[in-house]
Design an enzyme around this catalytic site. Structure first.
Site, PDB file in Angstrom:
ATOM      1  N   ARG A  76     -66.176  -2.385  24.906  1.00  0.00           N
ATOM      2  CA  ARG A  76     -64.739  -2.219  24.977  1.00  0.00           C
ATOM      3  C   ARG A  76     -64.150  -2.963  25.406  1.00  0.00           C
ATOM      4  O   ARG A  76     -62.716  -3.439  25.971  1.00  0.00           O
ATOM      5  CB  ARG A  76     -64.868  -1.025  26.407  1.00  0.00           C
ATOM      6  CG  ARG A  76     -64.671   0.109  26.311  1.00  0.00           C
ATOM      7  CD  ARG A  76     -64.814   1.451  27.730  1.00  0.00           C
ATOM      8  NE  ARG A  76     -63.833   1.974  27.488  1.00  0.00           N
ATOM      9  CZ  ARG A  76     -64.410   3.446  27.479  1.00  0.00           C
ATOM     10  NH1 ARG A  76     -66.121   3.482  27.637  1.00  0.00           N
ATOM     11  NH2 ARG A  76     -63.791   4.415  27.978  1.00  0.00           N
ATOM     12  N   ARG A 112     -60.423  19.891  28.747  1.00  0.00           N
ATOM     13  CA  ARG A 112     -61.943  19.385  27.542  1.00  0.00           C
ATOM     14  C   ARG A 112     -62.407  19.717  29.400  1.00  0.00           C
ATOM     15  O   ARG A 112     -61.772  19.890  30.527  1.00  0.00           O
ATOM     16  CB  ARG A 112     -62.388  18.184  27.766  1.00  0.00           C
ATOM     17  CG  ARG A 112     -62.015  16.802  28.268  1.00  0.00           C
ATOM     18  CD  ARG A 112     -62.557  16.253  27.374  1.00  0.00           C
ATOM     19  NE  ARG A 112     -62.195  14.526  28.098  1.00  0.00           N
ATOM     20  CZ  ARG A 112     -62.755  13.514  27.741  1.00  0.00           C
ATOM     21  NH1 ARG A 112     -63.084  12.933  26.174  1.00  0.00           N
ATOM     22  NH2 ARG A 112     -62.248  12.841  27.953  1.00  0.00           N
ATOM     23  N   ARG A 128     -56.020   4.888  31.590  1.00  0.00           N
ATOM     24  CA  ARG A 128     -57.177   4.967  30.442  1.00  0.00           C
ATOM     25  C   ARG A 128     -57.174   4.813  29.392  1.00  0.00           C
ATOM     26  O   ARG A 128     -57.458   3.470  28.365  1.00  0.00           O
ATOM     27  CB  ARG A 128     -58.191   6.144  30.419  1.00  0.00           C
ATOM     28  CG  ARG A 128     -58.725   6.098  31.840  1.00  0.00           C
ATOM     29  CD  ARG A 128     -59.472   7.745  31.853  1.00  0.00           C
ATOM     30  NE  ARG A 128     -60.208   8.024  31.244  1.00  0.00           N
ATOM     31  CZ  ARG A 128     -60.964   9.214  30.528  1.00  0.00           C
ATOM     32  NH1 ARG A 128     -59.740  10.464  30.837  1.00  0.00           N
ATOM     33  NH2 ARG A 128     -61.193   9.371  29.311  1.00  0.00           N
ATOM     34  N   LYS A 150     -65.325  10.353  20.380  1.00  0.00           N
ATOM     35  CA  LYS A 150     -65.903  10.272  19.854  1.00  0.00           C
ATOM     36  C   LYS A 150     -67.940  10.506  20.623  1.00  0.00           C
ATOM     37  O   LYS A 150     -68.559  10.700  19.853  1.00  0.00           O
ATOM     38  CB  LYS A 150     -66.543   8.471  21.180  1.00  0.00           C
ATOM     39  CG  LYS A 150     -64.876   7.837  20.528  1.00  0.00           C
ATOM     40  CD  LYS A 150     -64.874   6.858  20.921  1.00  0.00           C
ATOM     41  CE  LYS A 150     -64.855   6.036  22.559  1.00  0.00           C
ATOM     42  NZ  LYS A 150     -63.352   6.923  22.973  1.00  0.00           N
TER      43      LYS A 150
HETATM   44  P1  AMP Z   1     -65.678   7.448  28.925  1.00  0.00           P
HETATM   45  O1  AMP Z   1     -66.636   8.444  29.303  1.00  0.00           O
HETATM   46  O2  AMP Z   1     -66.459   6.662  27.469  1.00  0.00           O
HETATM   47  O3  AMP Z   1     -64.565   7.988  28.388  1.00  0.00           O
HETATM   48  O4  AMP Z   1     -65.587   5.523  30.504  1.00  0.00           O
HETATM   49  C1  AMP Z   1     -65.624   6.468  31.942  1.00  0.00           C
HETATM   50  C2  AMP Z   1     -65.126   5.185  32.696  1.00  0.00           C
HETATM   51  O5  AMP Z   1     -66.373   4.393  32.423  1.00  0.00           O
HETATM   52  C3  AMP Z   1     -63.900   4.627  32.018  1.00  0.00           C
HETATM   53  O6  AMP Z   1     -62.678   4.635  32.110  1.00  0.00           O
HETATM   54  C4  AMP Z   1     -64.837   2.970  31.664  1.00  0.00           C
HETATM   55  O7  AMP Z   1     -64.415   3.426  33.711  1.00  0.00           O
HETATM   56  C5  AMP Z   1     -66.090   2.782  32.671  1.00  0.00           C
HETATM   57  N1  AMP Z   1     -66.720   3.331  31.426  1.00  0.00           N
HETATM   58  C6  AMP Z   1     -67.859   3.178  30.470  1.00  0.00           C
HETATM   59  N2  AMP Z   1     -67.829   2.412  29.537  1.00  0.00           N
HETATM   60  C7  AMP Z   1     -67.393   1.343  30.270  1.00  0.00           C
HETATM   61  C8  AMP Z   1     -67.970   0.013  29.412  1.00  0.00           C
HETATM   62  N3  AMP Z   1     -68.004  -0.771  27.844  1.00  0.00           N
HETATM   63  N4  AMP Z   1     -66.728  -1.025  29.615  1.00  0.00           N
HETATM   64  C9  AMP Z   1     -65.989  -1.232  31.095  1.00  0.00           C
HETATM   65  N5  AMP Z   1     -66.549   0.248  31.786  1.00  0.00           N
HETATM   66  C10 AMP Z   1     -66.629   1.184  31.014  1.00  0.00           C
END
Ligand code: AMP
Length: 227
Positions: A88, A127, A172, A13
């Site tokens: 999310r 990564r 996750r 993404k």
């Molecule tokens: P990402 O970089 O998108 O994988 O996000 C890393 C972490 O940030 C996730 O595992 C969540 O703990 C938190 N996070 C990011 N976006 C959201 C969201 N929209 N809602 C809740 N937690 C989020």
């Protein structure tokens, strides 16, 4: 154009959102990146989010929704946005709809990047990013041109995300399957939902996304000041 890129951790993404942002000149919003910046800056939100992120769980909806509302008001979003990592949960999707309705805007497309779980695990394991400028790489699929040197800024320092370890990654995926996957039927019911093969080469995935955008009436390339 307002679009959402959906998909599990490691689906690409962030990579695709950056490509789109360069082509279409709209705001690219990655809530994960925003939260990591808050953690780094030691803000109240960052302190609240840190341990939750380290555990691979989701930060509470109210905190995320407030953060997003603030971000959407920035000038780079005036011609639209590409969302990566938000919504999310179904309540987040509902909150976004309410914010857009208030501004008399709507969502043009919600695009899911479909990737098998074994491929996701391989992608996440390899990564890393530049510690200086944040440019993202992958040991196998997207290495630096010169070993150990960032292509973008020349730095020789790199970091792995703390939540990219196998135990947290499992958590996750669980959060994605239990809390995020239910968003799909929410958008499917609205006729703005599309799926793209996220396992194809990076350029092919970008082309497939842009084909969806053409289909929904977004011009091939939006000029910087045209909107
Ligand atoms: P990402 O970089 O998108 O994988 O996000 C890393 C972490 O940030 C996730 O595992 C969540 O703990 C938190 N996070 C990011 N976006 C959201 C969201 N929209 N809602 C809740 N937690 C989020």
């Amino acid at each position: 154009m307002n679009i959402i890129l959906l998909g599990p951790p490691g689906a690409g993404k962030g990579t695709q959102a950056k490509v789109l942002q360069e082509h279409y000149h709209v705001g690219q919003i990655a809530t994960g990146d925003m939260l990591r910046a808050e953690v780094k800056a030691g803000t109240k939100l960052g302190m609240a989010a840190k341990s939750i992120m380290e555990a691979g769980a989701l930060v509470p909806d109210d905190l995320i929704i407030d953060m997003l509302a603030h971000r959407l008001s920035k000038p780079d979003c005036r011609h639209g946005f590409i969302l990566d990592g938000f919504p999310r949960t179904v309540p987040q999707a509902e909150a976004l709809d309410a914010m857009l309705a208030e501004q008399k805007q709507d969502l043009r497309a919600v695009i899911l990047l479909k990737v098998d779980e074994d491929v996701l695990i391989e992608r996440i394991a390899g990564r890393f990013s530049c510690a200086q400028c944040g440019a993202g790489y992958h040991e196998t699929f997207q290495p630096t041109a010169k070993a150990g040197v960032c292509d973008k800024c020349g730095s020789t320092e790199f970091v792995h995300r703390p939540d990219d370890n196998p135990v947290t990654v499992k958590q996750r995926f669980t959060a994605y399957n239990q809390q995020t996957a239910p968003i799909v039927p929410y958008y499917q019911a609205r006729n703005i939902y599309y799926e793209v093969d996220g396992m194809a080469d990076l350029d092919d995935v970008s082309n497939a996304i842009e084909a969806v955008l053409r289909k929904v009436g977004v011009p091939a390339q939006v000029a910087e000041d045209a909107g």
